[in-house]
Scaffold this motif. Structure first.
Motif, mmCIF file in Angstrom:
data_model
loop_
_atom_site.group_PDB
_atom_site.id
_atom_site.type_symbol
_atom_site.label_atom_id
_atom_site.label_comp_id
_atom_site.label_asym_id
_atom_site.label_seq_id
_atom_site.Cartn_x
_atom_site.Cartn_y
_atom_site.Cartn_z
ATOM 1 N N LEU A 1 34.629 10.251 -26.762
ATOM 2 C CA LEU A 1 33.790 10.946 -25.974
ATOM 3 C C LEU A 1 32.195 10.678 -26.078
ATOM 4 O O LEU A 1 31.552 10.799 -25.370
ATOM 5 C CB LEU A 1 33.837 12.230 -26.341
ATOM 6 C CG LEU A 1 35.393 12.959 -26.106
ATOM 7 C CD1 LEU A 1 35.209 14.483 -26.742
ATOM 8 C CD2 LEU A 1 35.640 13.037 -24.600
ATOM 9 N N THR A 2 32.049 10.034 -27.118
ATOM 10 C CA THR A 2 30.502 9.695 -27.533
ATOM 11 C C THR A 2 30.128 8.153 -27.224
ATOM 12 O O THR A 2 28.713 7.965 -27.328
ATOM 13 C CB THR A 2 30.140 9.765 -29.048
ATOM 14 O OG1 THR A 2 31.116 9.066 -29.847
ATOM 15 C CG2 THR A 2 30.381 11.250 -29.368
ATOM 16 N N HIS A 3 30.734 7.518 -26.747
ATOM 17 C CA HIS A 3 30.665 5.955 -26.384
ATOM 18 C C HIS A 3 30.450 5.838 -24.728
ATOM 19 O O HIS A 3 31.404 6.381 -24.177
ATOM 20 C CB HIS A 3 31.437 5.052 -27.104
ATOM 21 C CG HIS A 3 31.287 4.889 -28.503
ATOM 22 N ND1 HIS A 3 31.833 5.554 -29.589
ATOM 23 C CD2 HIS A 3 30.764 3.726 -29.229
ATOM 24 C CE1 HIS A 3 31.571 5.342 -30.692
ATOM 25 N NE2 HIS A 3 30.934 4.389 -30.605
ATOM 26 N N ARG A 4 29.532 5.082 -24.390
ATOM 27 C CA ARG A 4 29.580 4.832 -22.948
ATOM 28 C C ARG A 4 30.861 4.042 -22.559
ATOM 29 O O ARG A 4 31.168 4.207 -21.370
ATOM 30 C CB ARG A 4 28.540 4.027 -22.807
ATOM 31 C CG ARG A 4 27.852 3.893 -21.134
ATOM 32 C CD ARG A 4 26.725 3.036 -20.737
ATOM 33 N NE ARG A 4 26.605 2.888 -19.279
ATOM 34 C CZ ARG A 4 26.155 3.755 -18.646
ATOM 35 N NH1 ARG A 4 25.687 5.167 -19.250
ATOM 36 N NH2 ARG A 4 25.940 3.572 -17.417
ATOM 37 N N ALA A 5 31.177 3.107 -23.130
ATOM 38 C CA ALA A 5 32.530 2.394 -22.929
ATOM 39 C C ALA A 5 33.688 3.026 -24.011
ATOM 40 O O ALA A 5 33.602 2.541 -25.208
ATOM 41 C CB ALA A 5 32.170 0.776 -23.145
ATOM 42 N N PRO A 6 34.416 3.663 -23.578
ATOM 43 C CA PRO A 6 35.437 4.428 -24.425
ATOM 44 C C PRO A 6 36.438 3.556 -24.837
ATOM 45 O O PRO A 6 37.636 4.133 -25.381
ATOM 46 C CB PRO A 6 35.860 5.640 -23.617
ATOM 47 C CG PRO A 6 35.803 5.012 -22.506
ATOM 48 C CD PRO A 6 34.516 4.073 -22.263
ATOM 49 N N SER A 7 36.476 2.073 -24.828
ATOM 50 C CA SER A 7 37.646 1.417 -24.817
ATOM 51 C C SER A 7 37.962 1.179 -26.230
ATOM 52 O O SER A 7 39.082 1.173 -26.818
ATOM 53 C CB SER A 7 37.406 -0.236 -24.340
ATOM 54 O OG SER A 7 36.442 -0.768 -24.605
ATOM 55 N N THR A 8 37.099 1.188 -27.193
ATOM 56 C CA THR A 8 37.405 1.075 -28.634
ATOM 57 C C THR A 8 37.902 2.145 -29.324
ATOM 58 O O THR A 8 38.994 2.251 -29.837
ATOM 59 C CB THR A 8 35.896 0.611 -29.269
ATOM 60 O OG1 THR A 8 35.128 -0.296 -29.002
ATOM 61 C CG2 THR A 8 36.303 0.685 -30.958
ATOM 62 N N GLY A 9 37.510 3.477 -28.706
ATOM 63 C CA GLY A 9 38.267 4.740 -29.315
ATOM 64 C C GLY A 9 39.722 4.897 -28.733
ATOM 65 O O GLY A 9 40.736 5.216 -29.483
ATOM 66 N N MET A 10 39.997 4.301 -27.384
ATOM 67 C CA MET A 10 41.061 4.199 -26.918
ATOM 68 C C MET A 10 42.074 3.302 -27.650
ATOM 69 O O MET A 10 43.218 3.601 -27.921
ATOM 70 C CB MET A 10 41.226 3.832 -25.585
ATOM 71 C CG MET A 10 40.814 4.737 -24.543
ATOM 72 S SD MET A 10 41.891 6.524 -24.644
ATOM 73 C CE MET A 10 43.475 5.781 -24.524
#
Length: 331
Positions: free
Chosen positions: A94-103
């Protein structure tokens, strides 16, 4: 290899893609370009919120969570650690512009969860019915997370169910030669690896048959919407086709008589939206990659007379591996 920025689709082709290509009441709206989230990002953020909610539940009620999945509540510390991991993954999405790392962190967490659930089956007094249901739910969530992470990493951008695809390269032939060859649709299966046949039916229409994911066959009928000799061919699929898409190919002389800029621009509606596109990519049928590879093979056919492969050699592969063409296209 020389590349260039693709020009936008012609007005008529864009109208077909955005409004007229689908005649069944589901308009193909063009992305507004105002920074709105793609469907892949929306899915990621939804999964991030779910991750935080699940993590809070595991933190607040580890015993209840344990009983719900079918194990005895004797490891509250482990459940709380799993909850913290879920919350961290959700916040990362939710806090990263590119959420791929969190995914991808969710994908790793899914693997750990499935391992713990598998080990729980050997525990005494385990409720195997609930464990089976929990394992099935975790496996489904893991597949959804994996598909979403994969699409984000690929840079796929689906809006309103439509995926834009663009590829451009330079081919060392004249626009006239390239247009003439492409306009004879019976030539297309020579370099489009997924195509089985193209049959011209008259009045600017043609019937296409292609290989789909997991051994399936996809058929559709297309019609030409714009045809400028030696310059441009635009098309759209017609009502009743298995897939919905519209696009164009443009032929423009390169400066200094150095060949022709060839640009393919498509707007493709994958079945099941971003999930369908993710599944297609999982089975090696990513539409964007297919278009780029087809364009490279078109270059080979027009410049050498054949598609260059190493198939049939001791270490042969069915696909082109030449460095000369691997970097030829850009999207």
């Amino acid at each position: 290899m020389t590349t260039r920025q693709a020009e936008p689709m012609s007005r008529s082709a864009r109208q077909e893609a955005d409004g007229g290509a689908n005649r069944q009441g589901r308009p193909w709206q063009q992305p507004s370009g105002d920074g709105a989230m793609t469907q892949e990002e929306r899915l990621a953020y939804g999964l991030g919120l779910f991750s935080i909610g699940l993590g809070l539940f595991e933190l607040a009620a580890p015993g209840r969570f344990s009983r719900m999945i079918g194990v005895r509540p004797q490891y509250p510390g482990l459940i709380r650690v799993m909850g913290l991991r879920e919350i961290a993954s959700g916040i990362g999405i939710l806090t990263h512009r590119a959420p791929s790392t969190g995914m991808w962190s969710r994908v790793l967490g899914d693997a750990l969860d499935l391992g713990c659930l598998a080990a729980a089956f050997a525990a005494p007094h385990a409720n195997r019915g609930r464990l089976t249901a929990a394992t099935a739910a975790a496996a489904g969530a893991a597949m959804l997370d994996l598909l979403c992470a994969q699409q984000l990493t690929r840079g796929t951008e689906t809006r309103n169910g439509v995926m834009p695809i663009t590829a451009t390269l330079v081919i060392n032939r004249s626009p006239q030669d390239l247009y003439r060859y492409w306009r004879d649709f019976s030539n297309l299966p020579r370099f489009m690896a997924h195509l089985q046949s193209v049959e011209t039916t008259g009045d600017g229409r043609s019937r296409w048959k292609a290989r789909g994911p997991a051994g399936t066959t996809v058929e559709w009928e297309a019609e030409i919407t714009e045809d400028r000799q030696d310059e441009l061919i635009a098309w759209r699929s017609v009502e009743g086709s298995d897939i919905g898409h519209a696009g164009q190919i443009r032929f423009e002389p390169a400066p200094g008589n150095r060949g022709t800029f060839v640009t393919v621009e498509m707007r493709y509606r994958p079945p099941l939206g971003t999930l369908g596109a993710g599944l297609a990519a999982w089975f090696g049928k990513d539409p964007g990659q297919q278009v780029r590879m087809d364009l490279r093979r078109f270059k080979q056919v027009m410049e050498t007379g054949e598609v260059i492969t190493t198939q049939g050699q001791p270490a042969g592969r069915a696909q082109n591996t030449s460095w000369k063409y691997d970097g030829a296209a850009c999207g």
